[in-house]
Motif scaffolding. Structure first.
Motif, short mmCIF file in Angstrom:
data_model
loop_
_atom_site.label_atom_id
_atom_site.label_comp_id
_atom_site.label_asym_id
_atom_site.label_seq_id
_atom_site.Cartn_x
_atom_site.Cartn_y
_atom_site.Cartn_z
N TYR A 252 0.80 -1.27 0.01
CA TYR A 252 -0.04 -0.01 -0.14
C TYR A 252 0.59 1.33 -0.03
N GLU A 253 0.44 2.21 -0.79
CA GLU A 253 1.04 3.57 -0.62
C GLU A 253 0.00 4.81 -0.58
N ASN A 273 -0.58 -3.73 -8.16
CA ASN A 273 -1.83 -2.98 -8.37
C ASN A 273 -2.65 -3.32 -6.67
N TYR A 274 -1.85 -2.24 -5.77
CA TYR A 274 -2.27 -2.04 -4.38
C TYR A 274 -3.47 -1.20 -4.50
N PRO A 275 -4.54 -1.31 -3.39
CA PRO A 275 -5.54 -0.39 -3.24
C PRO A 275 -5.30 0.99 -3.46
N ALA A 278 -4.80 2.48 -9.16
CA ALA A 278 -5.38 2.84 -10.34
C ALA A 278 -5.65 4.35 -10.28
N ARG A 279 -6.01 4.91 -9.14
CA ARG A 279 -6.11 6.30 -9.20
C ARG A 279 -5.17 7.46 -9.42
N THR A 280 -3.82 6.59 -9.13
CA THR A 280 -2.61 7.58 -8.88
C THR A 280 -1.79 7.20 -10.28
N TRP A 281 -1.56 5.96 -10.68
CA TRP A 281 -0.84 5.53 -11.63
C TRP A 281 -1.41 5.08 -13.02
N PRO A 282 -0.78 5.17 -14.39
CA PRO A 282 -1.37 4.55 -15.43
C PRO A 282 -1.90 3.03 -15.39
N PHE A 287 0.10 -4.34 -12.16
CA PHE A 287 0.13 -5.67 -12.32
C PHE A 287 -0.39 -6.51 -11.09
N ALA A 288 -0.95 -7.77 -10.99
CA ALA A 288 -1.49 -8.28 -10.04
C ALA A 288 -0.66 -9.69 -9.93
N THR A 289 -0.39 -10.34 -10.83
CA THR A 289 0.40 -11.65 -10.93
C THR A 289 1.85 -11.37 -11.14
#
Length: 558
Positions: A252-253, A273-275, A278-282, A287-289
């Motif tokens: 998380y960040e 893909n931390y919570p 997607a609201r901060t980075w493209p 990635f998730a895996t």
């Protein structure tokens, strides 16, 4: 209950000196503080003092010196300073900036006295939304905004040559929350594809358990030749320039400074893909895996995201927002909205009309003491209250109205909170309760008026004077007005409170033909403060030529 600490005088703020900002960072020293670029940008216009200390003496000294107090991180110093120091009462502007640590891992935001803060800064929308889930009343207590961290895009810039796509940067404190274990899994898969891939880790190892685990796994996974630990890098901007990829595996960040700095330096971002990511980075950088991360790394394109950072997260954009915030004036206080929201939030609790920082039991104990003094003052004037009419000005939820009704008074109450009035009607079915400001209620003169812990909540002096005039006007000749007040030594920094002096009440009483016949001062043990009951009597009317029935108040419809 927090008792305030005296704050030394900072000296005059005339045109002879520049405004002063004290930056208080409870976690990081000046050279690594997230405040470093902000301070550098402001030093041309402000005198700046930075402290990393948590010692009370050092904090008091810095705060006393300052005109603006910036509390970085919502941790113990923010709790202590907002509860213990009357900063706004000394004319200081107070800013708190909140990151992810305080919301995800801590309880300190719930302990801060937000009424003593001018502005709360979030560094991302996600962390704002997360705290507002926990504290839905926060917007009513303090102004807030989202100001993303700023990247110095002049300092963090690509080198003359593109970084090697097989040199992967991983930056941050080496601890569980940064999830370095995932980085090892990704590295192992990459090395299986191409032995020239190498992971370069910049950051201090702050968790012994994580260090032991990584040392073990690096050996077990045979990655010793494919990973280098550098510790903390002083010239991190130069360090990025020969790297082709930034790998972030964090759990998380709130923002992720290392991600933005690496992107500005030309690195290809590969971000777990931390919570809120997607609201901060493209979206395509996430990635998730492990397979997704490997695929992303092998698509590397030098300098592909520098423009994204320059457009969204430059230090210039951040500083424009910060300078606007520093220049803005105090928020206008809307008392009706404040109390309506408070009664709605704390519906059914005595804390809605009592001390919000005390428990239900503690408030009830202090209310019982207030009720004893109230009864004594009323019964001394009206030994048989039956048939007498009493007006409860600012009745709230009817807690005190119920005490007066039990004595035999016919009770009328008024409060501008409709939520409170609904509760008062339920608590005292035989009373009449009106939703409206007590000084604007159409009322025939009554025998007694109580105004308990109300007048110091009127922050506008003109409204305070008007309220006292209305109370005097609505009191019958020979009637009694009881005002419960608090006369602390220091002014309050809470926006919904304004203390006035006993002398101000004496002068007001004289101008309104009220006699201040008694001053009863006592101590409430739970609040830990003295309260003062002012007993004001209106002169009796001259005897009428013929006896008649005593006029009753006109009872407004409920």
């Amino acid at each position: 209950m927090h008792h305030q600490v005296p704050l030394p005088h900072a000296g005059p703020t005339g045109s002879g000196r520049r405004p002063r900002i004290a930056f208080i960072d409870a976690l990081k020293s000046r050279d690594i503080s997230f405040l470093r670029d902000i301070m550098a940008a402001l030093e041309s216009d402000y005198d700046i003092r930075f402290t990393n200390s948590r010692q009370e003496a050092a904090l008091i000294e810095a705060i006393a010196w300052a005109d603006i107090v910036w509390l970085e991180w919502c941790l113990e110093p923010a709790v202590w300073a907002t509860n213990k120091l009357n900063m706004r009462g000394h004319g200081k502007k107070v800013i708190v900036r909140l990151h992810s640590t305080e919301v995800i891992d801590g309880r300190f935001p719930h302990q801060v006295k937000w009424e003593a803060v001018d502005h709360l800064i979030f560094v991302s929308e996600d962390i704002r939304d997360e705290l507002l889930k926990q504290m839905p009343d926060l917007p009513r207590r303090v102004r807030h905004s989202v100001i993303s961290n700023g990247i110095d895009c002049d300092r963090f810039a690509p080198g003359p040559c593109a970084g090697d796509p097989r040199r992967i940067a991983w930056v941050g404190d080496v601890a569980m929350k940064k999830n370095p274990m995932l980085a090892l899994q990704i590295l192992r898969r990459l090395v299986d594809l191409d032995a020239d891939y190498h992971l370069h880790v910049a950051g201090e190892v702050i968790c012994p358990r994580t260090a032991r685990y990584l040392d073990h796994l690096v050996g077990e996974m045979e990655l010793g030749r494919s990973i280098t630990f550098y510790g903390r890098i002083a010239d991190i901007d130069a360090w990025y320039r020969d790297k082709g990829v930034l790998l972030s595996t964090t759990l998380y960040e709130s923002f992720g400074m290392n991600i933005g700095e690496a992107m500005a330096s030309g690195c290809w971002p590969v971000v777990h893909n931390y919570p809120g990511a997607a609201r901060t980075w493209p979206a395509e950088a996430l990635f998730a895996t492990v397979d997704q991360a490997v695929e992303r790394i092998r698509q590397v394109r030098p300098n592909g995201y520098r423009a994204f950072v320059v457009d969204r997260y430059s230090i210039a954009r951040q500083m424009e927002a910060v300078r606007r915030l520093l220049a803005e004036g105090p928020a206008a206080f809307d008392p009706q909205s404040y109390w309506e929201a408070r009664h709605e939030q704390l519906k059914g609790s005595i804390r809605s009309v009592g001390h919000i920082g005390l428990s239900e039991i503690q408030n009830l104990q202090d209310y019982a003491v207030n009720a004893d003094h109230l009864r004594s003052a009323l019964l001394a004037k009206f030994p048989d209250p039956k048939g007498r009419v009493l007006f409860d000005a600012g009745c709230g939820t009817g807690v005190v109205s119920a005490v007066c009704a039990d004595l035999g008074f016919k009770v009328i109450g008024a409060d501008f909170s409709k939520t409170a009035i609904v509760q008062a009607r339920a608590r005292v079915p035989g009373g009449t309760f009106i939703a409206g400001a007590f000084d604007q209620v159409p009322l025939s003169p009554v025998d007694a008026i109580i105004c308990l812990d109300v007048l110091f909540h009127i922050v506008d002096d003109d409204l305070w004077q008007r309220g006292l005039k209305a109370l005097a006007r609505n009191l019958k000749p020979g009637g009694r007005l009881l005002v419960l007040e608090h006369f602390p030594e220091a002014p309050s920094d809470a926006q919904h409170v304004r203390w006035r002096s006993l002398d101000a009440y004496r002068k007001a009483a004289l101008s309104l033909d009220l006699a201040l016949t008694e001053i009863v001062t006592y101590r409430l043990q739970q609040i830990g403060a003295e309260k003062t009951l002012l007993v004001l009597d209106k002169a009796a009317a001259k005897p009428a030529p013929a006896a008649g029935n005593r006029e009753m108040a006109v009872m407004p419809a409920s």
